[in-house]
Design a protein around this motif. Structure first.
Motif, short mmCIF file in Angstrom:
data_model
loop_
_atom_site.label_atom_id
_atom_site.label_comp_id
_atom_site.label_asym_id
_atom_site.label_seq_id
_atom_site.Cartn_x
_atom_site.Cartn_y
_atom_site.Cartn_z
N GLY A 4 0.83 -1.19 0.00
CA GLY A 4 0.00 0.00 0.00
C GLY A 4 0.87 1.24 0.00
N ILE A 5 0.56 2.19 -0.87
CA ILE A 5 1.32 3.44 -0.97
C ILE A 5 0.35 4.59 -0.76
N ASP A 6 0.66 5.45 0.20
CA ASP A 6 -0.18 6.61 0.50
C ASP A 6 0.62 7.89 0.28
N ILE A 7 0.16 8.73 -0.66
CA ILE A 7 0.82 10.01 -0.94
C ILE A 7 0.09 11.07 -0.14
N GLY A 8 0.60 11.40 1.03
CA GLY A 8 -0.04 12.36 1.90
C GLY A 8 0.39 13.79 1.58
N LYS A 13 3.92 7.43 2.63
CA LYS A 13 4.07 6.25 3.47
C LYS A 13 3.81 5.02 2.62
N ALA A 14 4.64 4.01 2.78
CA ALA A 14 4.46 2.75 2.08
C ALA A 14 4.52 1.62 3.10
N VAL A 15 3.65 0.62 2.92
CA VAL A 15 3.60 -0.48 3.87
C VAL A 15 3.40 -1.79 3.11
N ILE A 16 4.11 -2.82 3.54
CA ILE A 16 3.86 -4.18 3.07
C ILE A 16 2.99 -4.86 4.11
N MET A 17 1.83 -5.37 3.70
CA MET A 17 0.88 -6.00 4.60
C MET A 17 0.77 -7.48 4.28
N ASP A 18 0.71 -8.31 5.32
CA ASP A 18 0.57 -9.76 5.08
C ASP A 18 -0.90 -10.14 4.96
N ASP A 19 -1.17 -11.43 4.82
CA ASP A 19 -2.54 -11.90 4.62
C ASP A 19 -3.42 -11.73 5.85
N HIS A 20 -2.81 -11.45 7.00
CA HIS A 20 -3.57 -11.24 8.23
C HIS A 20 -3.72 -9.76 8.57
N LEU A 22 -1.44 -7.56 8.89
CA LEU A 22 -0.37 -7.05 9.75
C LEU A 22 0.72 -6.42 8.89
N PRO A 23 1.23 -5.25 9.28
CA PRO A 23 2.33 -4.63 8.53
C PRO A 23 3.63 -5.40 8.75
N VAL A 24 4.29 -5.72 7.66
CA VAL A 24 5.55 -6.44 7.71
C VAL A 24 6.73 -5.48 7.66
N ALA A 25 6.60 -4.43 6.87
CA ALA A 25 7.66 -3.42 6.76
C ALA A 25 7.01 -2.11 6.32
N THR A 26 7.56 -1.00 6.79
CA THR A 26 7.03 0.32 6.43
C THR A 26 8.18 1.26 6.09
N ALA A 27 7.87 2.29 5.32
CA ALA A 27 8.84 3.34 5.00
C ALA A 27 8.09 4.65 4.84
N SER A 28 8.74 5.74 5.16
CA SER A 28 8.11 7.06 5.06
C SER A 28 9.15 8.07 4.60
N VAL A 29 8.74 8.95 3.69
CA VAL A 29 9.63 10.00 3.16
C VAL A 29 8.88 11.32 3.22
N PRO A 30 9.47 12.38 3.78
CA PRO A 30 8.75 13.66 3.91
C PRO A 30 8.57 14.37 2.58
N LEU A 31 7.55 15.25 2.54
CA LEU A 31 7.26 16.08 1.39
C LEU A 31 7.29 17.55 1.80
N ALA A 32 7.61 18.41 0.84
CA ALA A 32 7.64 19.85 1.10
C ALA A 32 6.42 20.53 0.49
N LEU A 33 5.92 21.56 1.18
CA LEU A 33 4.80 22.37 0.70
C LEU A 33 5.30 23.72 0.20
N SER A 34 4.54 24.33 -0.69
CA SER A 34 4.82 25.68 -1.14
C SER A 34 3.60 26.56 -0.87
N LEU A 35 3.82 27.72 -0.25
CA LEU A 35 2.75 28.68 0.05
C LEU A 35 3.11 30.00 -0.62
N PRO A 36 2.98 30.08 -1.96
CA PRO A 36 3.50 31.24 -2.68
C PRO A 36 2.75 32.53 -2.43
N ARG A 37 1.47 32.45 -2.08
CA ARG A 37 0.66 33.63 -1.81
C ARG A 37 -0.35 33.30 -0.72
N PRO A 38 -0.93 34.31 -0.07
CA PRO A 38 -2.00 34.03 0.88
C PRO A 38 -3.12 33.22 0.21
#
Length: 481
Positions: A4-8, A13-20, A22-38
């Protein structure tokens, strides 16, 4: 195994889930925002892709055997983003995000043109949604919109990079306000009013349907099987519902993430005609979902922590050790980016009141938690007024890890909360479950995990928050009314 891949908004966040389940392994990488104007909030689509690549690289290194056993991939993503791609599928401009508030005038114009707008799409037009943002682009950046060969939602841009297919699912697409929600097809009249045509929009599939297969050039890099299917997936709110188990009418969840989401599953279509509410298709076949949204929840906590120059986790730990009374804390309205439910006003601003010489940094932090809890209570009231059936409420999101914040939310809404088993990976788990369903497996494992605990309503805390509620409601745009 299922991926499962979630682009927040703040991370992938990415997770490998087993047949039950349960998460087997996870990874997360941060993202940057831009606020160019109000009122503007944007993000670079290439940043999403690079974060997906980095997260799957991490999983391939961390759990190569599990990756090799993956049978399907599911996609989840922040909803309402508008991504314009040219003829070579290169982004033309940064994506306009869900909390971008520039398109207020366009909302009014859509309502003037379509008296039955909410009955068609599920809710009134609000600035963060794609339809008014596309109309804004048609008026203010017509050359960019004219160049756009494709207009895609966040996760669907990632699908294009993974599979080469320009496809969206009917759940996420129902929140664009470009689709007739019950019929689950693009609405010709609204498309024309927003200056777009069918050819620019993706083909629609169900969330539990295979939308394509992983490109051969990527399978070796990530140790994934050749021809790995990619499911339709869904918006992060729908996938979080699947992830926590809100898959039947009457089940609901509150998510304390960057925004605060109150999501209720329903077996009938109940269009929202006001109050910043919205109704869409659920990722679960045959169900709809009603939403109340607080635009700044975790974002408000991150804001105050940044002002204080402190780490969020450290602040929360210190605060929970202090046991401050809510009677001693200021009143905070969390409208840092305007508000959706129940005000539907992108121009609302956040305020503190009842500050004294005794107010310290921790008082400010707890006031933020209380303000978000009271805002979520407004969402609860709006859902109840719409006739939504709410039998059981799960609590999820990064904020759910704070016992204090969980108690405040339960006390503010007056109902117990069931802590979700996976509080930070709910959308990714939901996406993985949709991947399993797409290849013929069950949506939920035969023996689903039981939530870790129940947060009961603290009657004394509820009484204290109730005393604050009238002050909170009177505090709009910095003016007591």
């Amino acid at each position: 195994m299922y991926l499962g891949i979630d682009i927040g908004t703040s991370s992938v966040k990415a997770v490998i889930m087993d047949d039950h389940d349960l998460p087997v392994a996870t990874a997360s990488v941060p993202l940057a925002l831009s606020l160019p104007r109000p009122l503007w909030c944007e993000q670079a689509p290439e940043g999403w892709w690079q974060a997906v690549v980095d997260s799957l690289d991490a999983l391939a290194n961390q759990a190569p055997t599990a990756m090799a056993a993956v049978r399907g991939i599911g996609l989840s993503g922040q909803m309402l983003g508008v991504t314009l791609l040219d003829a070579s599928d290169t982004p033309i401009r940064p994506a306009l995000l869900w909390n971008d508030g520039r398109a207020s005038a366009e909302c009014a114009d859509l309502h003037a043109r379509f008296e039955d707008f909410a009955d068609i799409v599920g809710c009134r037009a609000m600035p963060g949604f794609p339809a008014p943002k596309l109309l804004w682009l048609a008026r203010h950046e017509p050359a960019a919109l004219a160049r756009a060969r494709r207009i895609l939602l966040t996760k669907d841009y990632i699908r294009l990079r993974l599979t080469g297919e320009a496809i969206s699912d009917r759940a996420d697409a129902s929140a664009t306000l470009l689709m007739e929600t019950v019929r689950a097809e693009w609405h010709d009249g609204i498309l024309a009013a927003c200056g777009v045509d069918h050819g620019q929009l993706p083909r629609l599939v169900d969330s539990t349907e295979v939308s394509g297969t992983l490109r051969g050039s990527l399978t070796g890099r990530w140790h994934l099987p050749s021809g790995t299917p990619v499911a339709g997936g869904g918006g992060d709110n729908m996938c979080a519902g699947v992830g926590v188990g809100a898959v039947q009418a009457g089940s609901a969840y509150i998510s304390l993430g960057t925004s605060g989401v109150y999501f209720a599953a329903n077996d009938r279509f109940v269009p929202a005609h006001g109050g910043g509410m919205h109704t869409h298709r659920h990722a679960v076949p045959g169900l709809y979902c009603q939403h109340a949204v607080v635009l700044s929840a975790g974002a408000a906590l991150a804001w105050i922590a940044g002002l204080l120059g402190r780490d969020i986790a450290g602040l929360i730990a210190e605060l929970e050790a202090q046991s401050l009374s809510t009677d001693a804390t200021p009143v905070f309205t969390p409208y840092l980016a305007g508000e959706r439910t129940p005000h539907d006003n992108p121009l609302l601003t956040a305020t503190f009141s009842r500050l004294t010489h005794m107010t310290g940094p921790l008082h400010l932090v707890q006031a933020v938690l209380e303000g978000v809890a009271l805002a979520m209570a407004d969402g609860h009231a709006a859902l109840a007024a719409s006739g939504a059936r709410i039998d059981r409420i799960f609590l999820t999101g990064g904020g759910a890890r704070s016992a204090l914040w969980a108690r405040l939310v339960a006390a503010a809404i007056g109902q117990p909360l069931h802590l979700a088993a996976e509080q930070r990976s709910g959308p990714a788990i939901g996406a993985a479950r949709l991947a399993r369903a797409a290849i013929g497996g069950p949506l939920i494992a035969a023996a689903p995990r039981v939530p870790a605990s129940v947060v009961s309503v603290d009657a004394r805390l509820a009484e204290q928050l109730d005393r604050k509620r009238s002050l909170f409601h009177g505090q709009v745009q910095g003016v007591r009314i």
